[in-house]
Motif scaffolding. Structure first.
Motif: not given
Ligand SMILES: Cc1cc2nc3c(=O)[nH]c(=O)nc-3n(C[C@H](O)[C@H](O)[C@H](O)COP(=O)(O)O)c2cc1C
Length: 237
Positions: A24-38, A165-172, A175-178
């Motif tokens: 279950a996630f909130t609808n808060q957008a994730v900035p593109r820069e943050l996704i790129t960084e991850i 994939l694990q790196n993405i999940m851990v890097a997320a 940064r407080g993301l799930h």
């Protein structure tokens, strides 16, 4: 090289151990820069002879919504007529074709824990379908990731992929993301791959939901067990 210290150990361990499959996630957008960084951090994953076999499609906004609508419609069509399901087959066996103990026991426990938590009883087909369909809504996450691999690559590339994939999940997490990694999407590659513009040579590895977890939703309180180290480790000396 930085010398190990309590703070860096705690930070890495926390990012790893606080990872869980959020559903279950909130609808808060994730900035593109943050996704790129991850993705940039995650791309430091090792891979055999540095082949880096990953390719990622990031779905947000209208395209994400369009995919959700199409796959949910296909999922509903299968529920209405299971014959339709024959059109939707994953491109590789993520799960064994024959289940044996102890894997089947763990799988069942996992399912019962999740459905028990949500009050979905055995045989409650409507609720089970609806919960399963949450996969195809990215559990309301604003970002959907789709991962593909070139069909020419060997099985080892899936080992490399797991690390990425694990790196993405851990890097997320750092940064407080799930996240929630999702093999559920694989059956629907005939809808997904053309929509994202994947080439003929690409095969679906899995999908993943990314965003901020809805902490108020009880589905995210599920805590999955692990086999103790002593049970899966054999010291040979
Ligand atoms: C490659 C992969 C695919 C998965 N596919 C799904 C999925 O389609 N739907 C889902 O709800 N969970 C999926 N999961 C999550 C697992 O159920 C979960 O990792 C496991 O139960 C352990 O729980 P945890 O991730 O919360 O630690 C998947 C996990 C992995 C690694």
């Amino acid at each position: 090289m930085t010398a190990p210290n309590a703070a860096s150990i705690a930070a890495v361990d926390h990012a790893i151990t606080s990872r869980m499959s959020a559903r279950a996630f909130t609808n808060q957008a994730v900035p593109r820069e943050l996704i790129t960084e991850i993705l940039q951090v995650a791309s430091r994953a090792p891979s055999g002879t540095n082949t880096q076999p990953w390719k990622v499609y990031v779905l947000t906004g209208a395209k994400r919504d369009e995919l959700v609508t199409k796959v949910c419609a296909a999922h509903d069509a299968i529920a209405a007529d299971p014959e339709v399901g024959k059109q939707y087959q994953a491109q590789y066996d993520y799960y064994p074709t024959q289940w044996v103990s102890p894997y089947i026991d763990r799988r069942r426990e996992n399912g019962w824990s999740l459905y028990g938590l949500l009050g979905i009883g055995k045989g409650d087909r409507a609720k089970t379908h609806a919960q399963h369909q949450r996969n195809f809504k990215f559990f309301d996450a604003p970002v959907g990731l789709m991962f593909t691999v070139d069909a020419i690559m060997g099985r080892g590339s899936l080992v490399d992929y797991g690390m990425f994939l694990q790196n993405i999940m851990v890097a997320a997490r750092a940064r407080g993301l799930h996240t929630c990694p999702q093999a559920a999407w694989n059956d629907f590659h005939t809808i997904i791959l053309p929509m994202v513009g994947a080439g003929e040579n690409e095969r679906m590895v899995c999908g993943m939901s990314l965003g901020w977890a809805d902490e108020s939703d009880k589905v995210n309180t599920l805590h999955t067990p692990r086999v103790p180290v002593a049970e899966f480790t054999h010291w040979i000396d």
